[in-house]
Design an enzyme around this catalytic site. Structure first.
Site, PDB file in Angstrom:
ATOM      1  N   GLY A 163      33.042  46.188  35.932  1.00 52.10           N
ATOM      2  CA  GLY A 163      31.521  45.378  36.006  1.00 52.10           C
ATOM      3  C   GLY A 163      31.085  45.432  37.473  1.00 52.10           C
ATOM      4  O   GLY A 163      30.967  46.059  38.096  1.00 52.10           O
ATOM      5  N   CYS A 164      30.648  44.424  37.530  1.00 47.16           N
ATOM      6  CA  CYS A 164      29.008  43.749  38.623  1.00 47.16           C
ATOM      7  C   CYS A 164      29.991  44.254  40.188  1.00 47.16           C
ATOM      8  O   CYS A 164      29.191  44.179  41.105  1.00 47.16           O
ATOM      9  CB  CYS A 164      29.521  42.195  38.491  1.00 47.16           C
ATOM     10  SG  CYS A 164      28.006  42.162  37.411  1.00 47.16           S
ATOM     11  N   PHE A 165      31.410  43.426  40.631  1.00 44.32           N
ATOM     12  CA  PHE A 165      31.605  43.903  41.640  1.00 44.32           C
ATOM     13  C   PHE A 165      32.095  45.432  42.209  1.00 44.32           C
ATOM     14  O   PHE A 165      32.625  45.908  43.340  1.00 44.32           O
ATOM     15  CB  PHE A 165      33.274  42.617  41.270  1.00 44.32           C
ATOM     16  CG  PHE A 165      34.285  43.715  41.264  1.00 44.32           C
ATOM     17  CD1 PHE A 165      35.333  45.151  41.649  1.00 44.32           C
ATOM     18  CD2 PHE A 165      34.737  43.059  39.729  1.00 44.32           C
ATOM     19  CE1 PHE A 165      36.418  45.515  40.805  1.00 44.32           C
ATOM     20  CE2 PHE A 165      35.792  43.847  38.738  1.00 44.32           C
ATOM     21  CZ  PHE A 165      36.254  44.824  38.997  1.00 44.32           C
TER      22      PHE A 165
END
Length: 389
Positions: A163-165
């Site tokens: 995901g985005c991290f």
């Protein structure tokens, strides 16, 4: 007689991991955010949902995004009508796309990074590949190795469904690889394509609609190594420290589930508050050893999950408006490209710093921070040291 300790010491680099080159790539299909609601509701056969379309228009207007790039063209969507429905079984069709296109877009970014680096690709010792777009075996790391013609002995690490991290995660892993393997040159690639998350609108799941207004496609590649060769390699940033943490009371704030219908995302409204309330703790832990407590003295690279997150972080920390300029610029020009975003921002910052004649790659400042936010809620914090432009 050589001891284990002698071997161990000989394997370690002397200096910190350093960013040596950056490359980015997007699909050719560019989507204008101002006209996207009309297109989206037409292509998903949802024009009868007039009120929902108005809500979506407001979401797009508030997104602070001007344009995005998407692999999914109108022609592709017409050939795959199940992808346009809200909850139709369509994973096979989506997988057929991303298995090919994710490594292909990654190759485009990696080729640019290798060209800037200026060294033979045979000198790449490690490959870290990250994507939230689909899953396959052998993975996108294997496919990219073949596409680029890397050595068969290149040491690969494939990261799926982070995901985005994960733009912060790949830097943390590459730092450890570069500093603990003398002479290592790590190619890091983040490649994201929304073919796995695109779906039609639903009156009962507005959080899904938020994602449709924000996400875009893009790939970024970075080459990282310690002890740059003088006059041969041009160091851009040093990776000083890297940390990961799970925010308290954040279970279920961002979830993603790979199902027959593709990858579904669920977001709570509370996400901007949860991040902004906890961001200072991560900053203090990262910068206390350096004696830094003025957050405006840093250059900033923050994952642009959306404008509300950036606004609340800015407000909570009392950041000057220009601190998130590079972050907001990338959000505006590309949308949220998940793991690739922070690497695009790093590229934008070093280029703009050079264009404006600033003394360092970090907007003329010495120290900076890179933040990744994503499912968990997980936060990655990377301390950066800029170098001369």
């Amino acid at each position: 007689m050589v001891t284990v300790e002698d071997v161990w010491r000989a394997q370690r680099a002397r200096g910190p991991a350093t960013v040596l080159a950056i490359g980015t790539a997007t699909p050719p299909n560019c989507v204008d955010q101002s006209t996207y609601p009309d297109y989206y509701f037409r292509i998903t056969n949802s024009e009868h949902k007039v009120e929902l379309k108005e809500k979506f228009k407001r979401m797009c207007d508030k997104s602070m995004i001007k344009k995005r790039y998407m692999y999914l063209t109108e022609e592709i969507l017409k050939e795959n009508p199940l992808v346009c429905e809200y909850m139709a079984p369509s994973l096979d069709a989506r997988q057929d796309m991303v298995v090919v296109e994710v490594p292909k877009l990654g190759k485009e970014a990696a080729t640019k990074a290798i060209k800037e680096w200026g060294q033979p690709k045979s000198k790449i010792t490690h490959l870290v590949f990250c994507t939230t777009s689909g899953v396959d075996m052998p993975g996108a790391d294997y496919q990219l190795t073949k596409l680029l013609g890397l050595r068969p002995s290149v040491k690969r690490l494939m990261m799926y469904q982070q995901g985005c991290f994960a733009g912060g995660t790949v830097l943390r892993l590459a730092k450890d690889l570069a500093e603990n393997n003398k002479g290592a040159r790590v190619l890091v690639v983040c490649s994201e394509i929304t073919a796995v998350t695109f779906r039609g609108p639903s009156d009962t799941h507005l959080d899904s609609l938020v994602g449709q207004s924000l996400f875009g496609d893009g790939a970024a590649a970075i080459i990282i190594g310690s002890d740059p060769i003088p006059e041969v390699e041009k160091p851009l940033f040093e990776l000083v420290s890297a940390a990961q943490t799970i925010l308290p009371s954040s279970d279920g704030a961002i979830d993603g589930h790979l199902r027959e219908v593709g990858l579904t995302f669920h977001l709570l409204k509370d996400v901007p508050r949860l991040i902004s309330m906890n961001v200072e703790k991560s900053l203090v832990e990262a910068f206390q050893p350096l004696g830094i407590s003025d957050w405006n003295s840093l250059f900033w690279i923050a994952h642009p999950g959306g404008p509300a997150i950036l606004d609340q972080v800015e407000l909570k920390l009392g950041l000057k408006e220009e601190k998130l300029r590079a972050t907001r610029h990338v959000l505006s020009e590309y949308g949220n490209m998940s793991s690739a975003c922070v690497l695009f921002i790093l590229d934008e910052m070093r280029k703009k710093s050079a264009e404006e004649g600033l003394k360092t790659t970090g907007e003329g400042l010495e120290w900076g921070v890179l933040f990744g936010f994503g499912p968990g809620l997980t936060v990655e914090t990377v301390v950066l040291h800029s170098l001369c432009t």
